[in-house]
Design a protein around this motif. Structure first.
Motif, PDB file in Angstrom:
ATOM      1  N   GLY A   1      -7.752  55.121  37.572  1.00  0.00           N
ATOM      2  CA  GLY A   1      -8.078  53.769  37.151  1.00  0.00           C
ATOM      3  C   GLY A   1      -7.222  53.178  36.057  1.00  0.00           C
ATOM      4  N   GLU A   2      -6.246  53.937  35.511  1.00  0.00           N
ATOM      5  CA  GLU A   2      -5.408  53.383  34.452  1.00  0.00           C
ATOM      6  C   GLU A   2      -4.419  52.366  35.021  1.00  0.00           C
ATOM      7  N   PRO A   3      -4.158  51.288  34.298  1.00  0.00           N
ATOM      8  CA  PRO A   3      -3.193  50.285  34.771  1.00  0.00           C
ATOM      9  C   PRO A   3      -1.782  50.843  34.880  1.00  0.00           C
ATOM     10  N   ILE A   4      -1.064  50.413  35.899  1.00  0.00           N
ATOM     11  CA  ILE A   4       0.355  50.740  36.057  1.00  0.00           C
ATOM     12  C   ILE A   4       1.119  49.418  36.047  1.00  0.00           C
ATOM     13  N   LEU A   5       2.009  49.257  35.074  1.00  0.00           N
ATOM     14  CA  LEU A   5       2.748  48.002  34.939  1.00  0.00           C
ATOM     15  C   LEU A   5       3.712  47.807  36.102  1.00  0.00           C
ATOM     16  N   LEU A   6       4.083  46.566  36.346  1.00  0.00           N
ATOM     17  CA  LEU A   6       4.901  46.194  37.497  1.00  0.00           C
ATOM     18  C   LEU A   6       6.157  47.042  37.623  1.00  0.00           C
ATOM     19  N   MET A   7       6.882  47.198  36.530  1.00  0.00           N
ATOM     20  CA  MET A   7       8.166  47.890  36.605  1.00  0.00           C
ATOM     21  C   MET A   7       8.020  49.402  36.728  1.00  0.00           C
ATOM     22  N   ASP A   8       6.795  49.900  36.592  1.00  0.00           N
ATOM     23  CA  ASP A   8       6.548  51.337  36.737  1.00  0.00           C
ATOM     24  C   ASP A   8       5.902  51.680  38.072  1.00  0.00           C
ATOM     25  N   GLN A   9       5.651  50.686  38.908  1.00  0.00           N
ATOM     26  CA  GLN A   9       4.949  50.929  40.170  1.00  0.00           C
ATOM     27  C   GLN A   9       5.875  51.546  41.214  1.00  0.00           C
ATOM     28  N   ASN A  10       5.279  52.317  42.106  1.00  0.00           N
ATOM     29  CA  ASN A  10       6.016  52.917  43.218  1.00  0.00           C
ATOM     30  C   ASN A  10       6.150  51.860  44.319  1.00  0.00           C
ATOM     31  N   ARG A  11       7.326  51.278  44.414  1.00  0.00           N
ATOM     32  CA  ARG A  11       7.516  50.153  45.344  1.00  0.00           C
ATOM     33  C   ARG A  11       7.466  50.570  46.801  1.00  0.00           C
ATOM     34  N   ALA A  12       7.653  51.845  47.059  1.00  0.00           N
ATOM     35  CA  ALA A  12       7.544  52.324  48.432  1.00  0.00           C
ATOM     36  C   ALA A  12       6.107  52.202  48.936  1.00  0.00           C
ATOM     37  N   LEU A  13       5.163  52.135  48.017  1.00  0.00           N
ATOM     38  CA  LEU A  13       3.754  52.048  48.391  1.00  0.00           C
ATOM     39  C   LEU A  13       3.247  50.610  48.449  1.00  0.00           C
ATOM     40  N   TRP A  14       4.099  49.639  48.130  1.00  0.00           N
ATOM     41  CA  TRP A  14       3.685  48.248  48.288  1.00  0.00           C
ATOM     42  C   TRP A  14       3.412  47.973  49.758  1.00  0.00           C
ATOM     43  N   ASP A  15       2.474  47.096  50.041  1.00  0.00           N
ATOM     44  CA  ASP A  15       2.114  46.764  51.417  1.00  0.00           C
ATOM     45  C   ASP A  15       3.145  45.770  51.962  1.00  0.00           C
ATOM     46  N   HIS A  16       4.062  46.276  52.773  1.00  0.00           N
ATOM     47  CA  HIS A  16       5.175  45.444  53.233  1.00  0.00           C
ATOM     48  C   HIS A  16       4.755  44.442  54.314  1.00  0.00           C
ATOM     49  N   LEU A  17       3.635  44.694  54.977  1.00  0.00           N
ATOM     50  CA  LEU A  17       3.111  43.703  55.913  1.00  0.00           C
ATOM     51  C   LEU A  17       2.670  42.462  55.145  1.00  0.00           C
ATOM     52  N   LEU A  18       1.968  42.669  54.025  1.00  0.00           N
ATOM     53  CA  LEU A  18       1.546  41.532  53.213  1.00  0.00           C
ATOM     54  C   LEU A  18       2.751  40.801  52.621  1.00  0.00           C
ATOM     55  N   ILE A  19       3.772  41.557  52.245  1.00  0.00           N
ATOM     56  CA  ILE A  19       4.988  40.927  51.718  1.00  0.00           C
ATOM     57  C   ILE A  19       5.626  40.038  52.785  1.00  0.00           C
ATOM     58  N   ARG A  20       5.725  40.539  54.006  1.00  0.00           N
ATOM     59  CA  ARG A  20       6.318  39.737  55.087  1.00  0.00           C
ATOM     60  C   ARG A  20       5.484  38.488  55.350  1.00  0.00           C
ATOM     61  N   ARG A  21       4.178  38.650  55.323  1.00  0.00           N
ATOM     62  CA  ARG A  21       3.312  37.492  55.526  1.00  0.00           C
ATOM     63  C   ARG A  21       3.500  36.478  54.396  1.00  0.00           C
ATOM     64  N   GLY A  22       3.627  36.986  53.177  1.00  0.00           N
ATOM     65  CA  GLY A  22       3.823  36.107  52.033  1.00  0.00           C
ATOM     66  C   GLY A  22       5.141  35.361  52.103  1.00  0.00           C
ATOM     67  N   LEU A  23       6.191  36.055  52.463  1.00  0.00           N
ATOM     68  CA  LEU A  23       7.503  35.409  52.570  1.00  0.00           C
ATOM     69  C   LEU A  23       7.507  34.368  53.688  1.00  0.00           C
ATOM     70  N   ALA A  24       6.781  34.660  54.780  1.00  0.00           N
ATOM     71  CA  ALA A  24       6.688  33.693  55.885  1.00  0.00           C
ATOM     72  C   ALA A  24       5.928  32.445  55.428  1.00  0.00           C
ATOM     73  N   ALA A  25       4.848  32.651  54.657  1.00  0.00           N
ATOM     74  CA  ALA A  25       4.082  31.505  54.142  1.00  0.00           C
ATOM     75  C   ALA A  25       4.934  30.680  53.186  1.00  0.00           C
ATOM     76  N   LEU A  26       5.755  31.354  52.382  1.00  0.00           N
ATOM     77  CA  LEU A  26       6.644  30.650  51.461  1.00  0.00           C
ATOM     78  C   LEU A  26       7.670  29.826  52.233  1.00  0.00           C
ATOM     79  N   GLN A  27       8.186  30.373  53.322  1.00  0.00           N
ATOM     80  CA  GLN A  27       9.129  29.618  54.159  1.00  0.00           C
ATOM     81  C   GLN A  27       8.462  28.375  54.740  1.00  0.00           C
ATOM     82  N   ARG A  28       7.201  28.498  55.139  1.00  0.00           N
ATOM     83  CA  ARG A  28       6.473  27.342  55.659  1.00  0.00           C
ATOM     84  C   ARG A  28       6.359  26.262  54.581  1.00  0.00           C
TER      85      ARG A  28
END
Length: 424
Positions: A257-284
């Motif tokens: 439960g301890e906070p992990i700051l943005l620059m210390d996060q494991n980016r391989a574990l980011w949800d890349h489906l949500l990222i793709r959806r977000g980038l598509a929404a930004l393009q719209r």
């Protein structure tokens, strides 16, 4: 199917269908409180009948039909149909029940849009708007809302009851605002969803740093809104922001439960489906054209982080430029503080420190814990550890979130014991 299993299934169906049912009923009875009561009545009938008869092939339609019949009974009893009932009543007497559904049915998307504008009406306080929106559109129980915001259940119940009374007393129409009012009223809807999401993404109080259920509900409602108003750039910008930010939720806290700051996060574990959806929404949002609004600009900033495979690849110069643009369309001390952080990352901590020191006298930031937190970080990087320690302690005293307080006190201890690598 066991009764407990059937009840869980009914609960899931209710979460999915309740907003559409309440929205359809509110259009008929013109009162969100009455509409919710009628929808709940239909749910009670389902809980009584479905364990014996089984769940219908189209449970949403079953609930809607049952609720609409009760709505018609109510209108007949109270003679609230007025002229509309007089016009329809003669026809309904000779029609089949299915014909009644045709007459009373409208476009579900239109009904949901009316309901969103009603629950987010400016006549309500921001707390009431959020509570009512979560209740009617999110399908959350009063207990769940109270638990999410760490307030007593009775407080949430009172907010919801008062909100319904306020809407009824103010005679707020169940309708989409006229075009001349639409932009301004959409801002109120955006604010509610943004507040809801932010409280889930970085809780302002309590023991937990994140509350995923709030993020999920805000994002779900945002997706609905964006599909209902597809020509609104900011609707897609807000969805893009929430999609990309949500992609990091699982990496924002450790297993304990301890906070992990943005620059210390494991980016391989980011949800890349949500990222793709977000980038598509930004393009719209960008394709619609015109100047990007505050939500689309924040989404663009989030996209910079999402595109960086490592912290070192982050384009801080572009982020600083985007914050500059954000300060032009939505100026605020908090935006200026974030701009200071981006400039510090791009050009050195002394640049950020200069801006933060200029913000020290800003009244609205007097109790804002991130001001001393960021100042402490800049001082830490400049080797001024004693001053940094005091700033981290001050920030810890200002936050109401237990996990964040522990993080800040840890930074203060680090200033005494000596710097470690990895903090930025």
């Amino acid at each position: 199917m066991k009764p407990s299993s059937i009840h869980r299934t009914i609960d899931a169906i209710w979460r999915i269908e309740s907003a559409k049912i309440i929205a359809g009923l509110a259009r008929i009875v013109q009162d969100v409180g009455v509409a919710e009561d009628l929808a709940q009545d239909a749910l009670v009938v389902a809980l009584e009948k479905w364990p014996e008869t089984g769940i219908p092939d189209n449970p949403g339609a079953w609930l809607m039909t049952t609720a609409k019949r009760r709505a018609l009974d109510l209108l007949r009893r109270k003679q609230l149909l007025g002229r509309k009932y007089e016009q329809l009543g003669r026809e309904l007497e000779s029609r089949h029940e299915d014909d009644f559904d045709v007459v009373m049915d409208g476009d579900v998307s239109d009904d949901l849009l009316r309901l969103i504008f009603t629950t987010c009406h400016p006549v309500l306080s921001s707390e009431a708007r959020v509570a009512l929106t979560l209740r009617l559109l999110g399908g959350l129980t009063t207990e769940e809302i109270a638990r999410a915001f760490f307030v007593p259940e009775a407080t949430v119940a009172q907010r919801i009851v008062r909100a319904k009374r306020t809407l009824a007393a103010a005679r707020v129409p169940f309708e989409v605002p006229e075009r001349t009012e639409l932009k301004a009223r959409l801002q109120s809807v955006y604010e509610v969803l943004y507040l809801m999401f932010n409280e889930g993404y970085s809780a302002t109080s309590g023991e937990n740093w994140i509350r995923p259920v709030l993020c999920e509900e805000a994002l779900r409602l945002g997706r609905i809104l964006a599909e209902i108003v597809p020509a609104e750039s900011e609707a897609h910008g807000l969805v893009a922001l929430m999609e990309i930010q949500s992609s990091r939720l699982k990496t924002r806290v450790s297993p304990t439960g301890e906070p992990i700051l943005l620059m210390d996060q494991n980016r391989a574990l980011w949800d890349h489906l949500l990222i793709r959806r977000g980038l598509a929404a930004l393009q719209r949002a960008e394709r619609i054209g015109g100047m990007l609004g505050p939500y689309a600009l924040q989404a663009s900033i989030a996209a910079c982080h999402a595109r960086a495979r490592t912290p070192e690849e982050t384009d801080w110069v572009r982020i600083a430029a985007l914050y500059e643009a954000l300060s032009q369309v939505a100026p605020s001390p908090v935006v200026e503080l974030n701009r200071a952080v981006s400039l510090a990352m791009a050009f050195g901590p002394e640049v950020g420190l200069e801006i933060v020191d200029a913000l020290a006298s800003e009244p609205s930031l007097k109790g804002y814990h991130l001001l001393p937190s960021d100042r402490g970080d800049f001082l830490f990087k400049l080797g001024r550890f004693k001053e940094a320690c005091e700033e981290f302690k001050r920030a810890a005293s200002l936050t109401n979130n237990a996990q964040e307080r522990a993080l800040l006190l840890g930074r203060a201890s680090e200033c005494v014991s000596g710097p470690e690598e990895g903090h930025i």
